[in-house]
Design a protein around this motif. Structure first.
Motif, PDB file in Angstrom:
ATOM      1  N   GLU A   2      -8.123 -39.728  -9.389  1.00 34.12           N
ATOM      2  CA  GLU A   2      -9.034 -38.760  -8.760  1.00 34.12           C
ATOM      3  C   GLU A   2     -10.465 -38.994  -9.232  1.00 34.12           C
ATOM      4  N   LYS A   3     -10.602 -39.220 -10.523  1.00 35.17           N
ATOM      5  CA  LYS A   3     -11.916 -39.474 -11.104  1.00 35.17           C
ATOM      6  C   LYS A   3     -12.543 -40.742 -10.533  1.00 35.17           C
ATOM      7  N   ILE A   4     -11.734 -41.792 -10.361  1.00 38.64           N
ATOM      8  CA  ILE A   4     -12.238 -43.059  -9.818  1.00 38.64           C
ATOM      9  C   ILE A   4     -12.689 -42.896  -8.369  1.00 38.64           C
ATOM     10  N   LEU A   5     -11.920 -42.152  -7.570  1.00 39.76           N
ATOM     11  CA  LEU A   5     -12.302 -41.934  -6.181  1.00 39.76           C
ATOM     12  C   LEU A   5     -13.643 -41.225  -6.080  1.00 39.76           C
ATOM     13  N   VAL A   6     -13.864 -40.271  -6.952  1.00 41.05           N
ATOM     14  CA  VAL A   6     -15.109 -39.501  -6.908  1.00 41.05           C
ATOM     15  C   VAL A   6     -16.280 -40.304  -7.457  1.00 41.05           C
ATOM     16  N   LYS A   7     -16.094 -40.920  -8.624  1.00 40.88           N
ATOM     17  CA  LYS A   7     -17.224 -41.597  -9.285  1.00 40.88           C
ATOM     18  C   LYS A   7     -17.505 -42.980  -8.722  1.00 40.88           C
ATOM     19  N   HIS A   8     -16.449 -43.766  -8.505  1.00 39.13           N
ATOM     20  CA  HIS A   8     -16.662 -45.146  -8.049  1.00 39.13           C
ATOM     21  C   HIS A   8     -16.823 -45.236  -6.531  1.00 39.13           C
ATOM     22  N   PHE A   9     -15.943 -44.506  -5.805  1.00 38.76           N
ATOM     23  CA  PHE A   9     -15.966 -44.606  -4.346  1.00 38.76           C
ATOM     24  C   PHE A   9     -16.783 -43.494  -3.685  1.00 38.76           C
ATOM     25  N   LYS A  10     -17.443 -42.654  -4.520  1.00 40.95           N
ATOM     26  CA  LYS A  10     -18.385 -41.638  -4.017  1.00 40.95           C
ATOM     27  C   LYS A  10     -17.740 -40.642  -3.064  1.00 40.95           C
ATOM     28  N   ARG A  11     -16.496 -40.284  -3.331  1.00 38.97           N
ATOM     29  CA  ARG A  11     -15.834 -39.285  -2.504  1.00 38.97           C
ATOM     30  C   ARG A  11     -16.312 -37.882  -2.872  1.00 38.97           C
ATOM     31  N   ASN A  12     -16.289 -37.014  -1.895  1.00 35.75           N
ATOM     32  CA  ASN A  12     -16.596 -35.609  -2.128  1.00 35.75           C
ATOM     33  C   ASN A  12     -15.509 -35.013  -3.020  1.00 35.75           C
ATOM     34  N   PRO A  13     -15.854 -34.458  -4.185  1.00 34.52           N
ATOM     35  CA  PRO A  13     -14.843 -33.913  -5.103  1.00 34.52           C
ATOM     36  C   PRO A  13     -13.944 -32.868  -4.449  1.00 34.52           C
ATOM     37  N   GLU A  14     -14.469 -32.144  -3.453  1.00 29.52           N
ATOM     38  CA  GLU A  14     -13.670 -31.113  -2.790  1.00 29.52           C
ATOM     39  C   GLU A  14     -12.594 -31.709  -1.881  1.00 29.52           C
ATOM     40  N   ASP A  15     -12.750 -32.997  -1.552  1.00 31.88           N
ATOM     41  CA  ASP A  15     -11.795 -33.642  -0.649  1.00 31.88           C
ATOM     42  C   ASP A  15     -10.677 -34.367  -1.382  1.00 31.88           C
ATOM     43  N   VAL A  16     -10.712 -34.375  -2.718  1.00 32.74           N
ATOM     44  CA  VAL A  16      -9.726 -35.132  -3.502  1.00 32.74           C
ATOM     45  C   VAL A  16      -9.074 -34.225  -4.538  1.00 32.74           C
ATOM     46  N   SER A  17      -7.747 -34.304  -4.629  1.00 31.97           N
ATOM     47  CA  SER A  17      -7.011 -33.504  -5.619  1.00 31.97           C
ATOM     48  C   SER A  17      -5.821 -34.296  -6.138  1.00 31.97           C
ATOM     49  N   THR A  18      -5.310 -33.865  -7.291  1.00 32.01           N
ATOM     50  CA  THR A  18      -4.156 -34.511  -7.924  1.00 32.01           C
ATOM     51  C   THR A  18      -2.895 -33.678  -7.721  1.00 32.01           C
ATOM     52  N   ILE A  19      -1.827 -34.350  -7.305  1.00 38.51           N
ATOM     53  CA  ILE A  19      -0.489 -33.747  -7.294  1.00 38.51           C
ATOM     54  C   ILE A  19       0.451 -34.740  -7.980  1.00 38.51           C
ATOM     55  N   TYR A  20       0.965 -34.358  -9.133  1.00 38.59           N
ATOM     56  CA  TYR A  20       1.889 -35.229  -9.847  1.00 38.59           C
ATOM     57  C   TYR A  20       3.203 -35.349  -9.077  1.00 38.59           C
ATOM     58  N   ILE A  21       3.765 -36.545  -9.075  1.00 42.97           N
ATOM     59  CA  ILE A  21       4.968 -36.815  -8.285  1.00 42.97           C
ATOM     60  C   ILE A  21       6.179 -36.078  -8.832  1.00 42.97           C
ATOM     61  N   GLY A  22       6.421 -36.180 -10.110  1.00 40.78           N
ATOM     62  CA  GLY A  22       7.550 -35.476 -10.703  1.00 40.78           C
ATOM     63  C   GLY A  22       8.875 -36.211 -10.546  1.00 40.78           C
TER      64      GLY A  22
END
Length: 772
Positions: free
Chosen positions: A442-462
């Motif tokens: 999630e952090k890489i998508l936001v910082k490296h790929f400049k994604r909007n933080p509101e558009d990206v979230s984490t869901i652990y698979i489990g």
């Protein structure tokens, strides 16, 4: 390929969906004679069809048992599309011809289905589409699963010359009505006389050819010998049967002497023949079923590459299987040639369409549009499909109010400088929400790929803690079952695909170094892959093979964890490894490289995280340095020397937030929220592109062409490895035609055969394009 023969279609009847009424397009004809025993299951497989515009004509061929006749009356009342006729007993061929004459005038296609056989729920729909898009083909059929009396699969490469020597085709197929009547149907009135073989030979004689769809859509019941008329027939019967066959073969031979042969090769999927062809948005002659009632469930279209064994694929399967069936309907579309070992499991909970098995690629867009309209799709969900990412802009422009989401399992810098993370980010303007399996991604998508933080979230698979529960297993029994003698040694397991990403040669160096300090361990290698054989050879060279046991591909991995003291992960790249979840759930600590989100799960109480010192761009460099190896050795020693404490903490780590039930609950919230609150900015983005939809179509075209050689290779490898092809019957030009796989090029080059046999197809194609 492993088949679960217990998962046959028609075990139960699905909820009926009401569509606007239309005249039948397909007629299913079933001869029936005292077969009360199996007809219920056959009826279920027919009534569960995803394409509704069919009629089912059952011809009672003079049944003598009262109970069997009463059963037909019961079946006829199940659905208005079922019609039952009675006639005197003349055999199945006569019954089929009788039924064909009763077909509705509106029917374009006929399917002959015996009263004890089964078709999977998308059979009619796929066959209908493949014949509508392959206008010159006269019939279509799928690969076959034989079950009940004998269990085996039937995957034969269509070869008309071989068909003239032995019947490799099955009776159940979808046939164009005009083609069937053009050869006067079966005509035969004797019983047990290879009437299906005679039908195919008559059609072949007239220059007709089929489409072979390469999925298991037909289940042929191998009844016990005492129940099978054909198996009971005596030698005189068989001689009479062959006389009918030989008569047609003699006619074919006579035709050949009079002029050029009409015999043609068939169309076989998967195949690659795309060449900058226009994308078809809508097939004009396809009938789209329209639902009568407003749907109450959330309908989700999932676009995935395949249904194979793997962490990302397990996530896809868990989402489909474990989601609330009262709330969600799933439709699965797959996009890359594969054996799809898990297709049966997906089919338990979803309608499945492997596009590679029945459609040319230029029609894929048309089919997906059809599915969206027919199934009233509420959410489009792409996960790990490169084609999916390339079609998302088009789908958003075409259907702006349908929200789109995707799930990214990891970023791969060695794969297109980011892999699916880059794909997702490149079309972020049309994706409502992107989910990832760990906070680091999630952090890489936001910082490296400049994604909007509101558009990206984490869901652990489990993980399913009910399956991966150490209390359910007996370690000694499993060791005995696998002929493993530990002699008191620790068992360390390495469970993964044996490929470059998993760095198996680093593991060997770790074992070599560990062996210098202690010799109280055995490594279990559970998995298959392109580097397995090389790994075995290197193990012998390093003299560590005595400390290793290669188990190959293991289906029930929970048993391996049950006998393990520790698992190890050497991967240069992970999202958050499924094996880490599974191992901890089984109470087994983990040592892992610090990649992806591994340290989000593996803390100091349940394992050891070691630094990753190799850069991803150096993934093919197997010269591992001492500084990369030593942290693993130190970590293994640390865990083994305190094994009881680590084991005590492992399973509670999973139970406190990393179960599959927790993942399903989170996904439920996601689906519901996405349907109720689509991203208005994404809708606006799509609406601005309405006048430029051709740009999005061109993106798909360029994608198809850019992966032409890769797709050709995948299709070719699939056929060579998974289909029974008799090269002895193939002339050289036909073999080359197979390798070329119906490309619209004229091949005239002296090095073509050599290059093709060397698997250098890209070179061949460059030669073709240059016209040298």
């Amino acid at each position: 390929m492993k088949i679960d023969y217990k998962l046959f279609p028609g075990k139960d009847r699905k909820e009926k969906i009401l569509y606007e009424e239309k005249e039948p397009i397909i007629s299913i004809i079933t001869p029936y004679y005292n077969t009360n025993k199996y007809i219920d299951t056959t009826a279920n497989s027919v009534l569960n069809q995803t394409f509704p515009y069919f009629e089912w004509i059952i011809v009672d061929d003079g049944s003598t048992n009262k109970a069997d006749i009463e059963k037909l009356e019961e079946i006829e009342k199940l659905d208005s599309r079922i019609r039952v006729f009675h006639k005197k007993n003349e055999g199945p061929a006569a019954a089929r011809d009788f039924g064909a004459k009763k077909m509705n005038k509106s029917s374009k296609y006929v399917v002959f289905l015996d009263s004890d056989d089964l078709i999977n729920n998308t059979y009619l729909e796929c066959a209908y589409w493949t014949l509508e898009t392959n206008k010159k083909a006269s019939w279509a059929y799928t690969d076959t699963i034989n079950f009940d009396g004998q269990n085996y699969t039937w995957t034969k490469w269509y070869n008309p010359k071989k068909e003239m020597k032995e019947n490799i085709l099955v009776m159940t197929a979808m046939i164009r009505k005009e083609a069937f009547f053009a050869v006067n149907g079966f005509e035969i009135r004797d019983k047990n006389v290879y009437e299906d073989w005679c039908l195919w030979l008559k059609m072949i004689r007239q220059g007709m050819y089929p489409v072979r769809m390469n999925f298991f859509g037909f289940w042929y019941r191998q009844k016990p010998k005492e129940e099978s008329e054909l198996q009971q027939s005596n030698s005189n019967n068989r001689k009479r049967a062959m006389s009918y066959v030989n008569k047609i073969l003699n006619e074919i031979d006579s035709d050949r002497k009079k002029g050029p042969s009409k015999i043609k090769n068939g169309i076989q999927y998967p195949k690659e023949d795309y060449n900058w062809q226009e994308i078809v948005e809508k097939c004009e002659n396809i009938c789209v079923p329209i639902k009568k009632q407003k749907h109450s469930k959330i309908n989700i279209l999932m676009i995935i590459p395949w249904m194979a064994m793997g962490g990302a694929d397990k996530f896809n399967l868990d989402v489909v299987r474990r989601s609330n069936k009262e709330k969600y309907n799933f439709t699965i579309v797959t996009t890359e040639p594969n054996r799809n070992e898990w297709r049966q499991y997906f089919e338990e909970s979803a309608a499945v369409y492997d596009l590679t098995t029945f459609l040319d690629r230029k029609y894929w867009v048309s089919f997906i549009n059809y599915i969206i309209e027919k199934n009233q799709i509420d959410i489009i969900f792409n996960t790990n499909s490169t084609f999916g990412y390339n079609i998302l802009p088009y789908l958003k422009v075409k259907h702006p109010k349908i929200p789109i989401m995707d799930y990214v399992h990891m970023e791969e810098w060695y794969n297109r400088n980011g892999g699916f993370s880059r794909d997702s980010s490149s079309v972020a303007s049309v994706i409502d929400k992107t989910y990832v399996c760990n906070a680091n991604s999630e952090k890489i998508l936001v910082k490296h790929f400049k994604r909007n933080p509101e558009d990206v979230s984490t869901i652990y698979i489990g993980v399913d803690e009910k399956i991966y529960d150490p209390s359910k297993f007996n370690k000694n029994e499993i060791l005995k079952e696998n002929n493993i003698e530990t002699n008191g040694k620790y068992i360390i397991s390495y469970i993964c695909r044996i490929s470059e990403q998993k760095r198996p040669f680093l593991l060997l160096r770790i074992i070599e170094s560990l062996k210098k300090e202690r010799d109280d361990f055995i490594f279990l290698i559970a998995g298959d892959g392109n580097l397995l054989e090389a790994m075995k050879k290197e193990a012998k060279r390093l003299k560590v093979d005595k400390n290793m046991i290669f188990l190959g591909n293991v289906k029930d991995t929970e048993k391996i964890y049950a006998i393990s003291d520790l698992t190890i992960n050497c991967s240069i790249k992970e999202g958050l490894a499924l094996t880490a979840y599974e191992s901890l759930a089984m109470g087994v600590p983990v040592i892992s490289c610090d990649v992806g989100g591994q340290k989000e799960l593996i803390n100091k109480d349940v394992g050891v995280i070691v630094p990753c010192m190799q850069k991803e761009k150096d993934i093919f460099n197997y010269d591992y340095k001492k500084k990369e190896i030593e942290p693993y050795v130190k970590g293994i020693n640390q865990i083994l020397n305190n094994i009881d404490e680590y084991k005590k903490n492992a399973r509670p780590r999973i139970l406190n937030g990393f179960t599959i039930d927790n993942m399903v609950k989170n996904m439920d919230k996601v689906f519901q929220n996405l349907k109720d609150n689509p991203n208005n900015q994404k809708i606006e983005n799509a609406e601005k592109m309405q006048n430029n939809i051709d740009i999005t179509k061109e993106l798909i075209t360029k994608y198809f062409e850019s992966v032409h050689d890769e797709y050709y290779y995948l299709a070719r490898e699939f056929n060579l490895k998974n289909v029974d092809i008799d090269w002895k019957l193939e002339k050289k030009e036909n073999k080359m035609l197979y390798y070329e796989n119906t490309l619209e090029y004229k091949i005239k080059h002296p090095f073509y055969i050599i290059l093709t046999k060397m698997h250098l197809y890209p070179v061949v194609r460059k030669i073709i394009k240059r016209g040298e």
